[in-house]
Scaffold this motif. Structure first.
Motif, PDB file in Angstrom:
ATOM      1  N   GLN A 250     101.540  -3.265  32.859  1.00  0.00           N
ATOM      2  CA  GLN A 250     101.680  -1.891  32.415  1.00  0.00           C
ATOM      3  C   GLN A 250     100.183  -1.268  32.143  1.00  0.00           C
ATOM      4  O   GLN A 250      99.334  -1.732  31.398  1.00  0.00           O
ATOM      5  CB  GLN A 250     102.066  -1.122  30.775  1.00  0.00           C
ATOM      6  CG  GLN A 250     102.595  -0.097  30.493  1.00  0.00           C
ATOM      7  CD  GLN A 250     103.244   0.000  29.231  1.00  0.00           C
ATOM      8  OE1 GLN A 250     104.356  -1.498  28.550  1.00  0.00           O
ATOM      9  NE2 GLN A 250     104.120   1.308  29.283  1.00  0.00           N
TER      10      GLN A 250
ATOM     11  N   LYS B 208     100.942   4.075  32.165  1.00  0.00           N
ATOM     12  CA  LYS B 208     102.119   3.839  33.264  1.00  0.00           C
ATOM     13  C   LYS B 208     103.391   3.727  32.274  1.00  0.00           C
ATOM     14  O   LYS B 208     103.038   2.869  31.257  1.00  0.00           O
ATOM     15  CB  LYS B 208     101.537   3.982  34.562  1.00  0.00           C
ATOM     16  CG  LYS B 208     100.282   5.272  34.960  1.00  0.00           C
ATOM     17  CD  LYS B 208      99.365   3.746  36.295  1.00  0.00           C
ATOM     18  CE  LYS B 208      98.664   5.260  37.119  1.00  0.00           C
ATOM     19  NZ  LYS B 208      98.104   4.380  38.508  1.00  0.00           N
ATOM     20  N   GLU B 209     104.719   3.434  33.582  1.00  0.00           N
ATOM     21  CA  GLU B 209     105.197   3.036  32.833  1.00  0.00           C
ATOM     22  C   GLU B 209     104.489   1.538  33.370  1.00  0.00           C
ATOM     23  O   GLU B 209     103.707   1.023  34.223  1.00  0.00           O
ATOM     24  CB  GLU B 209     106.379   3.950  33.412  1.00  0.00           C
ATOM     25  CG  GLU B 209     106.885   4.761  33.373  1.00  0.00           C
ATOM     26  CD  GLU B 209     108.159   5.036  33.820  1.00  0.00           C
ATOM     27  OE1 GLU B 209     108.956   6.358  33.438  1.00  0.00           O
ATOM     28  OE2 GLU B 209     108.801   4.310  34.615  1.00  0.00           O
ATOM     29  N   ARG B 210     106.039   0.374  32.942  1.00  0.00           N
ATOM     30  CA  ARG B 210     106.115  -0.651  33.320  1.00  0.00           C
ATOM     31  C   ARG B 210     106.321  -0.633  34.994  1.00  0.00           C
ATOM     32  O   ARG B 210     106.916  -0.464  34.972  1.00  0.00           O
ATOM     33  CB  ARG B 210     105.892  -1.994  32.162  1.00  0.00           C
ATOM     34  CG  ARG B 210     105.781  -3.156  32.626  1.00  0.00           C
ATOM     35  CD  ARG B 210     106.571  -3.829  31.303  1.00  0.00           C
ATOM     36  NE  ARG B 210     107.762  -3.428  30.869  1.00  0.00           N
ATOM     37  CZ  ARG B 210     108.809  -3.989  29.627  1.00  0.00           C
ATOM     38  NH1 ARG B 210     108.069  -4.774  28.552  1.00  0.00           N
ATOM     39  NH2 ARG B 210     109.738  -3.880  29.679  1.00  0.00           N
ATOM     40  N   GLU B 211     105.673  -1.890  35.819  1.00  0.00           N
ATOM     41  CA  GLU B 211     105.968  -2.257  36.763  1.00  0.00           C
ATOM     42  C   GLU B 211     106.046  -3.792  36.860  1.00  0.00           C
ATOM     43  O   GLU B 211     105.456  -4.984  36.922  1.00  0.00           O
ATOM     44  CB  GLU B 211     105.335  -1.256  37.611  1.00  0.00           C
ATOM     45  CG  GLU B 211     103.663  -2.308  38.403  1.00  0.00           C
ATOM     46  CD  GLU B 211     102.673  -1.038  38.644  1.00  0.00           C
ATOM     47  OE1 GLU B 211     103.476  -0.089  39.275  1.00  0.00           O
ATOM     48  OE2 GLU B 211     101.987  -1.179  38.947  1.00  0.00           O
TER      49      GLU B 211
END
Length: 119
Positions: free
Chosen positions: A39, A43-46
């Motif tokens: 993350q 931003k979103e966790r990916e």
């Protein structure tokens, strides 16, 4: 319960390498799927990579294919993420996670380790 502890993060220049480790303890099973996520700020966790219990089947995000390698030693309850050719956009907090198949939900998470890649 499964406890996960990541280590190995740090500051590295672009093009460099780091190796992250994830030590599992508690009620651990060699059949668990282990994954790495990240993350970045804002931003979103990916998803980054995952490896099934047998240690053979692996999956990678397109953004890291060819640069990162996930591996595990179930006898040692440890998973690694070897990161080569690092880029500034790889900067993020990296998390180790575990799930028991056939569920697709990762139920166990580590506290995360910071990886910073300077340009």
């Amino acid at each position: 319960q499964v406890q996960l502890v990541e280590s190995g993060g740090g500051l590295v220049q672009a093009g460099g390498s780091l190796r992250l480790s994830c030590a599992a303890s508690g009620r651990t099973y060699s059949s668990y799927v282990m994954g790495w996520f990240r993350q970045a700020p804002g931003k979103e966790r990916e998803f980054v990579a995952s490896i099934r219990g047998g240690g053979i089947t692996t999956y990678y995000a397109d953004s890291v294919k060819g640069r990162f390698t996930i591996s595990r030693d179930s006898a040692k309850n440890t998973v690694w993420l070897q990161m080569n050719s690092l880029k500034p956009e790889d900067t993020a907090v990296y998390y180790c996670a575990a799930r028991a198949e056939p569920s697709n939900r990762y139920n166990y998470w580590g506290q995360g380790t910071q990886v910073t890649v300077s340009s």
